[in-house]
Design a protein around this motif. Structure first.
Motif, PDB file in Angstrom:
ATOM      1  N   PHE A 127      34.039  30.029  45.246  1.00  0.00           N
ATOM      2  CA  PHE A 127      33.755  31.107  44.296  1.00  0.00           C
ATOM      3  C   PHE A 127      33.429  32.406  45.039  1.00  0.00           C
ATOM      4  O   PHE A 127      33.884  33.481  44.660  1.00  0.00           O
ATOM      5  N   GLU A 128      32.608  32.301  46.108  1.00  0.00           N
ATOM      6  CA  GLU A 128      32.247  33.482  46.891  1.00  0.00           C
ATOM      7  C   GLU A 128      33.498  34.114  47.502  1.00  0.00           C
ATOM      8  O   GLU A 128      33.649  35.349  47.507  1.00  0.00           O
ATOM      9  N   ILE A 129      34.395  33.253  48.009  1.00  0.00           N
ATOM     10  CA  ILE A 129      35.639  33.773  48.603  1.00  0.00           C
ATOM     11  C   ILE A 129      36.456  34.492  47.535  1.00  0.00           C
ATOM     12  O   ILE A 129      36.951  35.609  47.750  1.00  0.00           O
ATOM     13  N   LYS A 130      36.605  33.888  46.376  1.00  0.00           N
ATOM     14  CA  LYS A 130      37.367  34.506  45.283  1.00  0.00           C
ATOM     15  C   LYS A 130      36.714  35.807  44.837  1.00  0.00           C
ATOM     16  O   LYS A 130      37.401  36.815  44.597  1.00  0.00           O
ATOM     17  N   LEU A 131      35.373  35.772  44.735  1.00  0.00           N
ATOM     18  CA  LEU A 131      34.652  36.962  44.296  1.00  0.00           C
ATOM     19  C   LEU A 131      34.823  38.087  45.305  1.00  0.00           C
ATOM     20  O   LEU A 131      35.076  39.241  44.936  1.00  0.00           O
ATOM     21  N   ARG A 132      34.699  37.764  46.595  1.00  0.00           N
ATOM     22  CA  ARG A 132      34.893  38.780  47.638  1.00  0.00           C
ATOM     23  C   ARG A 132      36.311  39.344  47.568  1.00  0.00           C
ATOM     24  O   ARG A 132      36.522  40.548  47.698  1.00  0.00           O
ATOM     25  N   SER A 133      37.257  38.425  47.406  1.00  0.00           N
ATOM     26  CA  SER A 133      38.651  38.842  47.335  1.00  0.00           C
ATOM     27  C   SER A 133      38.858  39.778  46.152  1.00  0.00           C
ATOM     28  O   SER A 133      39.520  40.821  46.260  1.00  0.00           O
ATOM     29  N   MET A 134      38.271  39.438  45.006  1.00  0.00           N
ATOM     30  CA  MET A 134      38.395  40.254  43.816  1.00  0.00           C
ATOM     31  C   MET A 134      37.713  41.604  44.024  1.00  0.00           C
ATOM     32  O   MET A 134      38.265  42.657  43.662  1.00  0.00           O
ATOM     33  N   ILE A 135      36.511  41.549  44.636  1.00  0.00           N
ATOM     34  CA  ILE A 135      35.774  42.798  44.877  1.00  0.00           C
ATOM     35  C   ILE A 135      36.579  43.688  45.828  1.00  0.00           C
ATOM     36  O   ILE A 135      36.711  44.902  45.608  1.00  0.00           O
ATOM     37  N   GLU A 136      37.125  43.079  46.880  1.00  0.00           N
ATOM     38  CA  GLU A 136      37.917  43.856  47.841  1.00  0.00           C
ATOM     39  C   GLU A 136      39.156  44.446  47.181  1.00  0.00           C
ATOM     40  O   GLU A 136      39.509  45.604  47.417  1.00  0.00           O
TER      41      GLU A 136
END
Length: 166
Positions: free
Chosen positions: A128-137
């Motif tokens: 989830f953190e990876i997806k969230l970071r990816s989305m934020i980026e």
């Protein structure tokens, strides 16, 4: 030979010229008869007492036999009860140990499941953190590109405004 009081009183002696005085002999015989009568009465009472005591003794012996029989039966019952109680206690202890082992086994199984769940949740969190970071980026890049477009647009508008003024 049994002589009763009546036998003594009815006893007659022949008399002779030089014999005993009849009065003295009869008086003596009366005393002996009274004494023998008392003895006979005492003997009769003692015989009755002996018979009574023998009956009592027989009753007591009978009661003693019943009591001994009851005592033996009670002892056997007590031993049986103790043996059954010991067997039941062993069964209860074995069942309790078995239940405790089952509970412990289930607790270990549940603990392993909880560890697996925690591990899975950690993986999901990381994902989830990876997806969230990816989305934020990607949103940041989108915002940055939007800002650049906005800057280009402003430059183009300012050039247009400058060209319109001239």
């Amino acid at each position: 030979m049994d002589i009763s009081k009546i036998d003594i009183l009815n006893k007659k002696f022949s008399t002779s010229v030089l014999g005993y005085k009849k009065n003295d002999v009869e008086m003596f015989l009366q005393e002996v008869a009274d004494y023998v009568g008392e003895l006979a009465e005492k003997k009769s009472l003692l015989d009755q007492n002996i018979k009574y005591l023998e009956e009592k003794l027989k009753e007591h012996r009978s009661r003693e036999e019943v009591l001994q029989s009851t005592l033996l039966t009670t002892q056997k019952m007590t031993d049986d009860i103790k043996a059954n109680a010991n067997k039941q206690a062993k069964i209860i202890v074995q069942e309790a140990q078995s239940k405790a082992e089952d509970i412990l086994r289930q607790a270990h199984k549940r603990l392993a499941q909880i560890h697996e769940d925690i591990s899975e949740l950690k993986k999901q969190r990381a994902h989830f953190e990876i997806k969230l970071r990816s989305m934020i980026e990607s949103h940041l890049k989108l915002l940055e590109s939007h800002d650049e477009e906005h800057l280009h647009l402003e430059e183009a508008e300012s050039k247009l405004t400058f060209l319109q003024k001239s």
